[in-house]
Design an enzyme around this catalytic site. Sequence first.
Site, PDB file in Angstrom:
ATOM      1  N   GLU A  75       0.804  -1.204   0.000  1.00 57.73           N
ATOM      2  CA  GLU A  75       0.000   0.000   0.000  1.00 57.73           C
ATOM      3  C   GLU A  75       0.847   1.269   0.000  1.00 57.73           C
ATOM      4  O   GLU A  75       0.468   2.262  -0.596  1.00 57.73           O
ATOM      5  CB  GLU A  75      -0.944   0.000   1.198  1.00 57.73           C
ATOM      6  CG  GLU A  75      -2.084   0.945   0.989  1.00 57.73           C
ATOM      7  CD  GLU A  75      -3.302   0.505   1.764  1.00 57.73           C
ATOM      8  OE1 GLU A  75      -4.401   0.602   1.216  1.00 57.73           O
ATOM      9  OE2 GLU A  75      -3.149   0.068   2.922  1.00 57.73           O
ATOM     10  N   ASP A  76       1.983   1.233   0.663  1.00 63.32           N
ATOM     11  CA  ASP A  76       2.730   2.466   0.867  1.00 63.32           C
ATOM     12  C   ASP A  76       4.034   2.570   0.082  1.00 63.32           C
ATOM     13  O   ASP A  76       4.757   3.550   0.225  1.00 63.32           O
ATOM     14  CB  ASP A  76       3.044   2.653   2.369  1.00 63.32           C
ATOM     15  CG  ASP A  76       1.774   2.851   3.178  1.00 63.32           C
ATOM     16  OD1 ASP A  76       0.751   3.195   2.556  1.00 63.32           O
ATOM     17  OD2 ASP A  76       1.808   2.661   4.399  1.00 63.32           O
ATOM     18  N   ASP A 259     -10.094  -6.266  44.221  1.00 60.15           N
ATOM     19  CA  ASP A 259      -9.075  -6.938  43.415  1.00 60.15           C
ATOM     20  C   ASP A 259      -8.085  -5.957  42.801  1.00 60.15           C
ATOM     21  O   ASP A 259      -7.569  -6.147  41.735  1.00 60.15           O
ATOM     22  CB  ASP A 259      -9.720  -7.808  42.341  1.00 60.15           C
ATOM     23  CG  ASP A 259     -10.696  -7.017  41.493  1.00 60.15           C
ATOM     24  OD1 ASP A 259     -10.889  -5.823  41.790  1.00 60.15           O
ATOM     25  OD2 ASP A 259     -11.256  -7.587  40.549  1.00 60.15           O
TER      26      ASP A 259
END
Length: 716
Positions: A75-76, A259
């Site tokens: 894509e890049d 807790d």
Amino acid sequence: MTFSKLIKKLNKYLSEKDVAEINEAFQFAKEAHAGQFRKTGEPYIEHSLSIALTLAEMELGKSAIIAALLHDVPEDTLKTIDDVRNQFGDQVAQLVDGVTKLGQVRYRGGESEREIETLRKMFLAMAKDMRVVVIKLADRLHNMQTLEGLLPEKRERFARETLEIFAPLADRFGIWRLKWQLEDLAFQWLYPKEFVWVSSLVKDEAKSRERYIQKVKKFLEKFLAKKGIHAEISGRAKHKFSLYKKLLRYDRDISKIYDLLALRVVVETIDDCYKALGIIHSIWSPLANRIKDFIAVPKANGYRSLHTTVFCLDGKLTEIQIRTFEMDQEAKFGVAAHWAYSKENEKVGTKEDIAAFAPPKILSWVKQFSEIQEELKSSKELEENLKIDIFQDRIFVFTPNGDAKDLPKGATPVDFAYAVHSNIGDHCIGAKVNTKIVPLNYQLQNSEVVEILTSKNATPSRDWLKFVRTAHARTKIRSFFKQVDRDKNIIAGKELLNKELSRFGKGGIESIGERKIKKALEALSYKNLDDVFAALGDGSISASQIIKRLFSQDDIFGPSRKKTVILKDKTEIEAKIAGMDGILTKFANCCKPEYPDEIIGFITRGKGVIIHRKECRNIHSADQKRLIKMRWEGGQKEVYPVELKILVTDRVGMIADISSVIAAANINITDFKITHLPEGQEFIHNVVVDISNFEQLDNLIDGILKIKGVKSVKKV
Ligand code: MN
């Protein structure tokens, strides 16, 4: 971060050869991303490395690590998915492609809970391979860690998407470690003030908590050892976001939270887990209703552990989680933990095999994922689960900008165009799917990217009404034609009807007797022919509907020619309820009956009859009063031999194309003759086919007309 850190991790569990290949991928990615920088100023490759490292911590296999390194390459960078495939093979390419596609799922913010759930499901449905999801989660983690590089409004959307989509997915996959990191990062950006507040609460206690944990650890390890149990004990503070959610439930009062401190006791066997629980309860008394056995009954995401909250040393309420080493790994890495274990287990093959979908029975985790996917696909029988039904029949496609559109299965580019905007629909002239031109009646597939070509002067075509799937598009097309004036509709309608009549071998409407027309008008409740033409022109009625009123089947096909054929194809044999017709039936997914299995029907509430095999286990346990006898019917039917005259421009493969369209419609060819016309390249194909009704012939002619080079089709 340096590559050597990754190599060090990989060397612990992968072969030299695998690591060498990963090194090659690293060089490839580094070159491809050369000169690119993240918004934070780091070289781009640092991002890919960070994801690979997260995966290496989970001990994922070679292909996943390589895919992580390459995940942004197609894509890049100038390198394409084909380059990736050529160098690293199909498997890596599929993973990279999967990650790229998931990147197209867009979240805008402000979606309803249902839409968000749909997005999550879409995400899973599209991923196909679990590793794709894990890579995407790791990708998101690093993007969240470097969020300060983005513009503020983008940050917020990103963080919200992380909280709404990605953290729940990590949870569903049981990857606890990614889940809490994603949550805490999103928390920090979405609720900065609250984040600071919770952080300060936690910090105040950090030192005393650390001392306390060491004290308990020393005491308990010794005590358990005396009883013959080897345990590794560690303590942790609650993660900030989950603490914050809890604080909201307890008046923001930290002293009410039991807790806050959790001790983890990791032992060797399941047996030891229960023994350790008994021993712990013998020294410190447990808080009522706080003992949970997630070993006997694991959480939905597969989490296993024993939990108890006790009045511990100094009377301090402390949560203790007891689990085996294997459960501990699962809790951290979820689905991914099993790829790591599997390497010791010869029977299930290599890690790569498993990750690429081992048979579900082999590994419970893999099974769980396939259940998630099943949940998306099947189970029409779960009557209550309508939401999933809706999802099952839908596809998701994208605009070139990445906006998702949710359409019914079988939807076409025209449906898509109208879903985007009625203006786009009205001016649509063509479409590209994944950058390739497709016909407007093309059936869109999940996750395709659709681009609509428009022209200012274009208008909708009446033909579109034949293939659009959405009511929305249909209404819009009709309303367009209603606006076109009535005269035009009358002319267009008449033309359409005559064209259709000639298809069936009939003359124009003028050649039809007055009596016949009057009868048809009455049946269709129109006053005069012009009204019918206008309705046809604006698309509110179809030509075949009119023709059916004008002629009987025998009128069209010739009664004397009717014949009975014995069906060879068993797909045309239907399961019927003895003596009854028109009842909605469906084959059960559990036993998938097929001719000639013995079958029986189960009457559901409001969903018709589900057909099971007689020996199906589900039937034995079903309410016997709701069972109904069923049998296979068919095996023969009445047909008319119809001769079609097809005018074509000759080309290679024409005969094959025509016969395959006919075969695909499940229609029998009884004769086929070809005549070369004296001038040019034109041929006439005379094909005799067995037709059972109007609609079948009508659809067949439509189908043949779509073949490239076919000029006209007529019934002789
Ligand atoms: Mn990325």
